[in-house]
Design an enzyme around this catalytic site. Structure first.
Site, PDB file in Angstrom:
ATOM      1  N   ASP A  21     -13.935   9.920 -13.335  1.00  0.00           N
ATOM      2  CA  ASP A  21     -14.408   9.611 -11.987  1.00  0.00           C
ATOM      3  C   ASP A  21     -15.915   9.823 -11.915  1.00  0.00           C
ATOM      4  O   ASP A  21     -16.546  10.230 -12.889  1.00  0.00           O
ATOM      5  CB  ASP A  21     -13.677  10.460 -10.950  1.00  0.00           C
ATOM      6  CG  ASP A  21     -13.892  11.958 -11.148  1.00  0.00           C
ATOM      7  OD1 ASP A  21     -14.607  12.335 -12.109  1.00  0.00           O
ATOM      8  OD2 ASP A  21     -13.363  12.736 -10.360  1.00  0.00           O
ATOM      9  N   SER A  22     -16.489   9.551 -10.761  1.00  0.00           N
ATOM     10  CA  SER A  22     -17.948   9.621 -10.622  1.00  0.00           C
ATOM     11  C   SER A  22     -18.456  11.019 -10.325  1.00  0.00           C
ATOM     12  O   SER A  22     -19.643  11.290 -10.443  1.00  0.00           O
ATOM     13  CB  SER A  22     -18.403   8.684  -9.502  1.00  0.00           C
ATOM     14  OG  SER A  22     -17.975   9.171  -8.238  1.00  0.00           O
ATOM     15  N   GLY A  23     -17.564  11.911  -9.910  1.00  0.00           N
ATOM     16  CA  GLY A  23     -17.971  13.242  -9.460  1.00  0.00           C
ATOM     17  C   GLY A  23     -18.114  13.335  -7.957  1.00  0.00           C
ATOM     18  O   GLY A  23     -18.208  14.424  -7.402  1.00  0.00           O
ATOM     19  N   GLY A  24     -18.122  12.187  -7.283  1.00  0.00           N
ATOM     20  CA  GLY A  24     -18.340  12.188  -5.843  1.00  0.00           C
ATOM     21  C   GLY A  24     -17.248  12.878  -5.058  1.00  0.00           C
ATOM     22  O   GLY A  24     -17.518  13.589  -4.086  1.00  0.00           O
TER      23      GLY A  24
ATOM     24  N   ASP B 206      -3.698   8.436 -10.360  1.00  0.00           N
ATOM     25  CA  ASP B 206      -4.111   9.750 -10.868  1.00  0.00           C
ATOM     26  C   ASP B 206      -3.955  10.774  -9.765  1.00  0.00           C
ATOM     27  O   ASP B 206      -4.028  10.443  -8.581  1.00  0.00           O
ATOM     28  CB  ASP B 206      -5.570   9.726 -11.351  1.00  0.00           C
ATOM     29  CG  ASP B 206      -6.552   9.745 -10.193  1.00  0.00           C
ATOM     30  OD1 ASP B 206      -6.908  10.853  -9.726  1.00  0.00           O
ATOM     31  OD2 ASP B 206      -6.956   8.665  -9.735  1.00  0.00           O
TER      32      ASP B 206
END
Length: 298
Positions: free
Chosen positions: A47-50, A258
């Site tokens: 994922d992007s971390g957002g 997920d």
């Protein structure tokens, strides 16, 4: 020990935010990327971390004008302690997150160090991690945010995702990038998000953001949104993976899912059987060393 040796996952999800905090993307890259780092040969998505920056850290968030952004109360918990998406997550007091057009600044839960995530940095870190599918940087707002804030966030998320895509395309490295459809539970905004992001050369599409207060609202939202997605591309539902939601969502045409729910259940000794859930830590199982957990399992 290989992760693949004791799992039967078709796709494994790794968390960029936690890998950034520790041990760091550079360390993983030195080891040969996530596949070698964890001895796993199957497909990986990061994922992007957002999501973690905006939902797990808690604390006070400040918009560009310097005003605090209200987070509001969390929606009620799902039945059987199952979580629809990110409810009741860990809160790290004092982790002030500054949200600006450039990106976000937050404090590490590990040592309090200031960390920065921008669309460009998020993609850079995901390139170092080396997953097969990566996610553009996006903003996550709570369920009950105002319509004005939701619309502002959607536009900023679209700008961030476009910047992420530009960065990705300068060095594709045989990685696919999935756009993230946002808009909360507002059907008009969801439609706008699908229309805009499908006009860009993303490889697939993920449904993210707030999906509703409960499964009923999520189902109605997905029934509306799924037919609007491009048929040419795979799709993914972010953050949903409990058994009830899987049974409900798979017939809608969602390809992959997920969730942290399965690992949370495992930590609490909860098994999933054809006869229902089993809590292995209960006293009646203390001396049961011979019987199968599920008679139909091999």
């Amino acid at each position: 020990v290989s992760v693949q040796a004791y799992t039967n996952q078709q796709l494994m999800f790794c968390n960029t935010y936690h890998m950034l905090v520790h041990p760091g993307p550079d360390v993983v890259a030195e080891a040969g990327g996530l596949h070698r780092f964890m001895n796993y040969n199957g497909p990986l998505i990061t994922d992007s971390g957002g999501f973690q920056v905006f939902s797990l850290l808690g604390g006070v968030r400040f918009d560009e004008d310097g005003s605090p952004m209200a987070t509001g109360p969390a929606p009620p918990s799902m039945s059987d302690n199952e979580e629809l998406k990110g409810k009741g997550g860990k809160k790290y007091e004092g982790s002030v997150v500054s949200v600006k057009e450039e990106g976000v600044v937050f404090r590490s839960y590990r040592d309090g160090a200031l960390l920065t995530l921008t669309p460009e940095l998020s993609v850079k870190y995901q390139k170092l991690l080396g997953a097969d599918i990566i996610i553009p940087f996006d903003e996550l707002l709570p369920y009950n945010v105002s319509e004005d804030k939701l619309q502002q966030s959607l536009h900023r998320t679209h700008r961030w995702q476009a910047r992420s895509l530009v960065t990705h395309l300068t060095q594709p490295k045989e990685q696919a990038m999935y756009a993230v459809i946002h808009g909360g539970t507002d059907r008009t905004l969801r439609s706008q998000s699908i229309s805009y992001l499908s006009s860009l050369p993303f490889d697939g599409f993920a449904l993210g953001g707030s999906l509703g207060r409960d499964r009923h609202e999520m189902q109605h939202l997905l029934e509306y949104a799924m037919p609007l997605l491009p048929e040419r591309a795979p799709n993914h539902l972010l953050g949903i993976g409990d058994t009830t939601s899987l049974d409900m969502c798979m017939p809608l045409g969602i390809d992959t899912f997920d969730s942290s729910y399965p690992t949370k259940a495992a930590r609490h000794g909860q098994f999933f059987t054809r006869q229902g859930k089993m809590l292995i830590r209960q006293i009646e199982h203390k001396h049961n060393h011979t019987g199968r957990i599920d008679p139909e399992c091999q």
